[in-house]
Scaffold this motif. Structure first.
Motif, short mmCIF file in Angstrom:
data_model
loop_
_atom_site.label_atom_id
_atom_site.label_comp_id
_atom_site.label_asym_id
_atom_site.label_seq_id
_atom_site.Cartn_x
_atom_site.Cartn_y
_atom_site.Cartn_z
N LEU A 14 -29.36 29.44 13.04
CA LEU A 14 -28.96 28.30 12.23
C LEU A 14 -28.35 27.20 13.10
CD1 LEU A 14 -28.83 30.93 10.34
CD2 LEU A 14 -27.43 29.52 8.88
N LEU A 31 -23.97 23.87 5.27
CA LEU A 31 -24.85 25.03 5.09
C LEU A 31 -24.48 26.15 6.05
CD1 LEU A 31 -28.15 23.04 4.57
CD2 LEU A 31 -27.23 24.72 2.95
N ARG A 34 -21.37 27.88 4.81
CA ARG A 34 -21.67 28.76 3.66
C ARG A 34 -22.29 30.07 4.14
NH1 ARG A 34 -23.22 27.54 -2.17
NH2 ARG A 34 -24.02 29.55 -2.84
N TYR A 35 -23.24 29.96 5.07
CA TYR A 35 -23.87 31.17 5.62
C TYR A 35 -22.82 32.02 6.33
CZ TYR A 35 -27.12 34.16 8.22
OH TYR A 35 -27.78 35.24 8.74
N THR A 100 -32.90 35.56 4.50
CA THR A 100 -31.79 34.64 4.25
C THR A 100 -31.63 33.68 5.41
OG1 THR A 100 -30.68 36.31 2.91
CG2 THR A 100 -29.31 34.51 3.74
N ASP A 103 -34.34 31.08 5.20
CA ASP A 103 -34.05 30.15 4.10
C ASP A 103 -33.02 29.11 4.53
OD1 ASP A 103 -35.82 31.42 2.40
OD2 ASP A 103 -34.25 32.48 1.27
N TYR A 104 -31.94 29.56 5.15
CA TYR A 104 -30.89 28.64 5.59
C TYR A 104 -31.40 27.72 6.70
CZ TYR A 104 -26.82 30.06 2.89
OH TYR A 104 -25.93 30.27 1.88
N CYS A 105 -32.20 28.24 7.61
CA CYS A 105 -32.74 27.38 8.68
C CYS A 105 -33.62 26.28 8.10
CB CYS A 105 -33.53 28.22 9.69
SG CYS A 105 -32.48 29.17 10.80
N ASP A 107 -33.36 25.04 5.06
CA ASP A 107 -32.46 24.10 4.38
C ASP A 107 -31.75 23.18 5.37
OD1 ASP A 107 -33.11 25.13 1.88
OD2 ASP A 107 -31.39 26.50 1.82
#
Length: 158
Positions: A14, A31, A34-35, A100, A103-105, A107
């Protein structure tokens, strides 16, 4: 690196995608925070005890997310993230973590644009796209390695 940093290695992809454009912007950092919170909660659930502190996380983020580390260091740390996966006993947890993480990367890559208006293929910049493609390949390879390790373990058990 500090010994506690090993607990935060899953944040490295991330952080890499965040720095792909050379800057850390507030929506990307939000983000990542949050992660990080979710990651700490997962560590605590897995261990059944409080494993890392918010101060530990903040120290890690200060060194890697608030100040840009050398890209070579981030790449070496990312290798550590995935090199340890085939040896983990809970391969379903590895798969969920990978999903997950990706997904975060995605976003983070889509959270900020270099300029407005941006072209049809410029929402995610070239450097972010290159990193994401590399990450997806690594995640697929890791998943295959994990599946192979799990299959071998099952066969050895009879």
């Amino acid at each position: 690196m500090k010994s506690i940093d090993v607990q935060f290695l899953d944040l490295i992809p991330l952080i890499e995608v965040m720095w792909a454009d050379g800057k850390n912007q507030e929506p990307e950092l939000n983000l990542l925070y949050r992660y990080t919170i979710e990651h700490i909660a997962q560590l605590d659930r897995g261990a059944g005890i409080h494993t890392v502190s918010v101060e530990d996380a903040n120290d890690f983020l200060d060194r890697f997310a608030h100040r840009r580390p050398p890209p070579e260091l981030l790449e070496r740390l990312r290798d550590l993230v995935f090199d340890r996966d085939p040896n983990r006993s809970d391969q379903d947890a590895v798969r969920r973590r990978n999903e997950t993480m990706l997904d975060y990367c995605l976003d983070i890559a889509a959270a900020c644009v270099p300029r407005y208006p941006y072209g049809i293929h410029e929402r995610i910049i070239r450097e972010e796209k290159e990193f994401l493609k590399e990450l997806i390949q690594r995640l697929a390879l890791t998943s295959n390695e994990c599946q192979d390790a799990l299959q071998s373990e099952r066969q050895s058990l009879g």
